[in-house]
Scaffold this motif. Structure first.
Motif, short mmCIF file in Angstrom:
data_model
loop_
_atom_site.label_atom_id
_atom_site.label_comp_id
_atom_site.label_asym_id
_atom_site.label_seq_id
_atom_site.Cartn_x
_atom_site.Cartn_y
_atom_site.Cartn_z
N HIS A 190 -7.00 -15.52 -0.55
CA HIS A 190 -6.49 -14.24 -0.10
C HIS A 190 -6.97 -13.96 1.33
N SER A 229 6.14 -14.97 -2.07
CA SER A 229 7.34 -14.26 -2.50
C SER A 229 7.55 -14.44 -3.99
N GLY A 263 3.59 -11.37 -4.04
CA GLY A 263 3.22 -10.39 -3.03
C GLY A 263 1.87 -10.60 -2.42
N SER A 264 1.11 -11.58 -2.90
CA SER A 264 -0.22 -11.83 -2.34
C SER A 264 -0.10 -12.40 -0.94
N ARG A 265 -0.97 -11.96 -0.07
CA ARG A 265 -1.03 -12.46 1.30
C ARG A 265 -2.07 -13.56 1.34
N TRP A 325 0.84 -16.41 5.13
CA TRP A 325 2.16 -16.13 4.59
C TRP A 325 2.01 -15.26 3.35
N ARG A 326 3.11 -14.65 2.96
CA ARG A 326 3.14 -13.80 1.78
C ARG A 326 3.84 -14.54 0.65
N GLU A 368 5.20 -16.27 10.05
CA GLU A 368 6.41 -16.38 9.26
C GLU A 368 7.67 -16.42 10.12
#
Length: 371
Positions: A213, A269, A199-201, A266-267, A2
């Motif tokens: 995931h 958002s 919020g998931s990675r 990435w997360r 990121e």
């Protein structure tokens, strides 16, 4: 990845000082080189004596800033770092001595010697399982140096060696940081079929760009090639923090390498992962968790609100930093839509904060007037 985190190697261009080198950490290589050369402020004082400098190589792709700073320290002190000292002790130009209880190391000088050290570092754990990349700013340097170094043959297969200018490095970094589009509420994990939430990675398959995931992808590396991922970690992998086996994508059967896979992690958002309009909330957006002293009040926003006539709605939306678009910004919703605004409850107060030093002094000395 990121954010750009990198470690670089500088070489002095000053006559009779070309053996002088410097190793550092940066988040902007172009700007950092200008700082070292004195063009802008905040340069390292150690490099002031041997200006001007040129940047030879940059190692980038670290998952976070702490890992990059640890790599910088290990590169500067290879005989002291616990990860690298076993390999560094085999190099004849790395000298150490003991002063009391501490071991000191003489600085490694010369571009060839420092490149040889960093190549040995990239072949040992944990750096060999990180999604790192090597970029040379001198196009002739890899052709002259790498073939004669035996450490270059030990580089992991997922580490790319590139060459070019600062513009080439920035273009390569932008390509790595590019995220595949994910539609929250419609896109699901390719491994567990669960719908993504804010919020998931996530990671994406290098072959088909199917998102999944990070936890699901990690379980896939614990399973045999082509097999189903077990529910728990298999015995023998509990000591390994980073997977060192291979896996395959369930969608396109492409081979996965863990360092190459997490390089594009990435997360999701709240802005990217907002559900479609009309799903979940009245305004079609993600409602964050608000404190107890804040409530959500519906405020009517008409056509005149977009021109700034209704200050109550504008202040309510702007005071709390709501993720909802402001009335002045273009929105697919109609102008008469009721927007939610977070405003404080009447008669309530936020949690108490520690008073400032000036207020405490006034409370202690009420007769003193501020100067």
């Amino acid at each position: 990845m990121e954010t750009f985190y990198g470690c670089y190697l500088l070489e002095s261009v000053k006559p009779k000082c070309k053996h002088r080198t410097y190793i550092g950490f940066t988040m902007d290589p172009r700007r950092r080189l200008r700082q070292h050369n004195g063009e802008i402020s905040a340069g390292a004082w150690k490099t002031k004596r041997w200006r001007p400098w040129r940047m030879l190589v940059c190692i980038w792709g670290f998952p976070h800033k702490v890992a990059a700073l640890q790599f910088e320290h290990a590169w500067q002190h290879p005989a002291i770092s616990r990860h690298v000292r076993g390999e560094a002790s085999r190099l004849s130009f790395v000298h150490t001595w003991r002063r009391g209880k501490f071991i000191r190391q003489r600085q490694v000088l010369g571009a060839r010697q420092n490149v040889q050290v960093v190549l040995r570092m990239l072949a040992v754990s944990p750096y060999c399982r990180m999604p790192l990349r090597i970029h040379f700013f001198d196009a002739s340097l890899p052709a002259q140096m790498l073939p004669s170094l035996p450490e270059a043959q030990r580089l992991p297969s997922h580490m790319d060696v590139t060459e070019g200018s600062f513009d080439d490095l920035e273009a390569r970094c932008a390509e790595v940081m590019r995220r595949p589009p994910v539609d929250l509420g419609r896109s699901a994990c390719a491994m567990c079929s669960a719908v993504f939430v804010p919020g998931s990675r996530l990671v994406a398959c290098p072959g088909c760009a199917a998102p999944s995931h990070v936890s699901c992808a990690a379980r896939a590396f614990a399973a045999p090639m082509g097999g189903r991922a077990p529910a728990c970690v298999i015995p023998g992998m509990q000591q390994a923090l980073l997977p060192h086996t291979s896996a395959r994508c369930r969608s396109c059967s492409a081979a996965w390498s863990w360092p190459a896979l997490v390089a594009r992690a990435w997360r999701l958002s709240d802005a990217e992962g907002s559900p479609p309009h009309g799903a979940g909330t009245a305004h079609g957006g993600f409602t964050p968790h608000l404190p107890d002293y804040v409530r959500v009040e519906a405020v009517e926003i008409s056509d005149s609100d977009a021109d700034g006539d209704d200050t109550r709605a504008d202040d309510a939306l702007a005071s709390v930093g709501s993720p909802i678009a402001s009335p002045s910004s273009p929105s697919p919703l109609s102008s008469s839509t009721r927007a939610a605004a977070a405003v404080p409850l009447v008669g309530s107060s936020p949690p108490r904060c520690r008073p400032s030093l000036r207020k405490r002094r006034r409370a202690s000395f009420p007769n003193d007037s501020p100067s």
